[in-house]
Scaffold this motif. Sequence first.
Motif, PDB file in Angstrom:
ATOM      1  N   GLU A 323      36.980  43.386  34.053  1.00 55.88           N
ATOM      2  CA  GLU A 323      36.036  42.276  33.920  1.00 55.88           C
ATOM      3  C   GLU A 323      34.577  42.712  34.035  1.00 55.88           C
ATOM      4  O   GLU A 323      33.780  42.023  34.683  1.00 55.88           O
ATOM      5  N   HIS A 347      41.614  35.539  31.429  1.00 63.29           N
ATOM      6  CA  HIS A 347      41.721  36.213  32.729  1.00 63.29           C
ATOM      7  C   HIS A 347      40.420  36.956  33.059  1.00 63.29           C
ATOM      8  O   HIS A 347      39.844  36.778  34.134  1.00 63.29           O
ATOM      9  N   HIS A 351      37.217  36.094  35.904  1.00 62.62           N
ATOM     10  CA  HIS A 351      36.621  37.002  36.894  1.00 62.62           C
ATOM     11  C   HIS A 351      35.098  36.902  36.937  1.00 62.62           C
ATOM     12  O   HIS A 351      34.490  37.324  37.922  1.00 62.62           O
ATOM     13  N   GLU A 370      42.029  38.432  41.789  1.00 66.26           N
ATOM     14  CA  GLU A 370      43.177  38.464  40.869  1.00 66.26           C
ATOM     15  C   GLU A 370      44.051  37.219  40.940  1.00 66.26           C
ATOM     16  O   GLU A 370      44.636  36.812  39.936  1.00 66.26           O
ATOM     17  N   ALA A 373      42.074  34.712  38.844  1.00 68.08           N
ATOM     18  CA  ALA A 373      42.044  35.067  37.418  1.00 68.08           C
ATOM     19  C   ALA A 373      43.427  34.862  36.802  1.00 68.08           C
ATOM     20  O   ALA A 373      43.556  34.424  35.652  1.00 68.08           O
ATOM     21  N   TYR A 425      48.528  39.455  42.035  1.00 78.88           N
ATOM     22  CA  TYR A 425      48.361  38.685  40.779  1.00 78.88           C
ATOM     23  C   TYR A 425      49.250  37.437  40.779  1.00 78.88           C
ATOM     24  O   TYR A 425      48.763  36.317  40.857  1.00 78.88           O
TER      25      TYR A 425
END
Length: 495
Positions: A323, A347, A351, A370, A373, A425
């Motif tokens: 990102e 995603h 960020h 994460e 995102a 994640y």
Amino acid sequence: MTATGRRRPSAPSPAPPATFRRRRSLTVAALVAVLVALSGCTGDRPRSTAPVQGAAAQSTAPGPDPYFPEFGNVGYDVTSYDLAVTYDPASKELSGTVTITALATEPLREFSLDLIGLTVDEVTVDGAPAAVGRSGDKLVVTPVDELARGASFTTVVTYGGTPEPLNSPTLGSDGFHPTADGGFAIGEPRSASTWFPVNDHPRDKATYRFAITVPEGLVAVSNGVPEGRETDDGWTTWRWAEPVPMASYLAMVAMGEYRLHESEYRGLPMVVAVHEDLPTTVDAQLARSGEIADVLAGWFGPYPFRAYGGVALSDQRISYALEAQSRPIYGPAFFAGGQDASWVIAHELAHQWFGNSVSVREWDDIWLNEGFATYAEWLWSEYVGDDTAQELFDLYWTGPAASARFWAVPTGDPGRDNLFSHAVYERGAMVVHALRLTVGDEVFFRILRTWTAAKRDGNASTEEFIAHCEQVSGRLLGGFFEDWLYGTQRPPYPG
Ligand code: ARG
Ligand code: ZN
């Protein structure tokens, strides 16, 4: 001088990395793949105990990073980096000058900077030559006179060498990567110190200017706002400025044979660069970056930066996307076979709020980047009419998250080797959705928007996020977060 011959696309690209599986077609096979990936995860939370090197390290707050105590330096706070580098793809040599303006946060007899592998020619502090020593990946600079607490001082380092990537089995390939036609720098948790002297920890955010000189005919893209380019005697200098404070790992450069598209989105410069070895369908996908950021702004609050865009690499060594501030970089696998990459663009753009504008205080706060995102991928899936966030949560709940192994690594303290694991994640996104089910939609989206506003351009910790949720919702959420962030078993179904 021209670049060497263009490489052709070769064998079919590898599948995107596990953390970027496409949710819109989450199938039983994909869930099985998650379980298979999980079997590689251990519950270990190793912590390095290496001492911080460099003389400035004796200072009190802030202490060394719990996961990466060797990253970053204390005793000063950088305000700006002004970086001029020349890169010659033929010799793979880089030479540079960085001007670092900083404030001393304590009286400094000496101070350190991070620099990996390159050689320093000269250092001045406030115009006077300073002594410089080397201790591992630290430069230790001793100015002629002690710097007083609160003093603003300017350090100029002239340096050079052959920059190289950092390779880690758990974190991937980070830092400066030479290529046949140029090179690029990208990486997390560390990358900048492979190509310039820097205080390489996200807690010390600063503004940046870049002047990147490459052989005429090559493109050199970096973060932020384009500030023009000039060619002289076969070399072109490309100027870029990132006027909004940026964490060092988000500093990016890509040099080589790129198709460059310069436009505007909502009155801000939009720059898309796609490596010439990639098909032009990639250009069309990245052209949606402004529009996708706009959709995210509806959930997260105003877009926090002064430019838009994205860079697509053709280099197979990069299996991830990063990102980079205002201009994310994407590895080639995300576009393989012409597949829709909008989920990964969503995603990386999420960020820009979660990670870039509001940055981690320490690397154990990584789920604040994460988890959110990944949750943005779920919101995006719902927005485009695929699975809803609720459906995705339930697919995980009854799929991989039904296994005890899914919960072995705590989201809020995953350990340095699990920085980019499913615990951060997918489990991180589940924490976000569980919060939503617990406080309700109205409060949940108010939490997100007030968080990005309150912490804009700064740093924030998990503790501060919990306090923020309690304040906005008017509820005690300590038990909720204890289970969801630090527990090692599946909590009860939320809501
Ligand atoms: N922050 C990146 C993303 O999720 C991941 C980078 C992971 N890999 C690495 N080697 N640095 O978008
Ligand atoms: Zn990410």
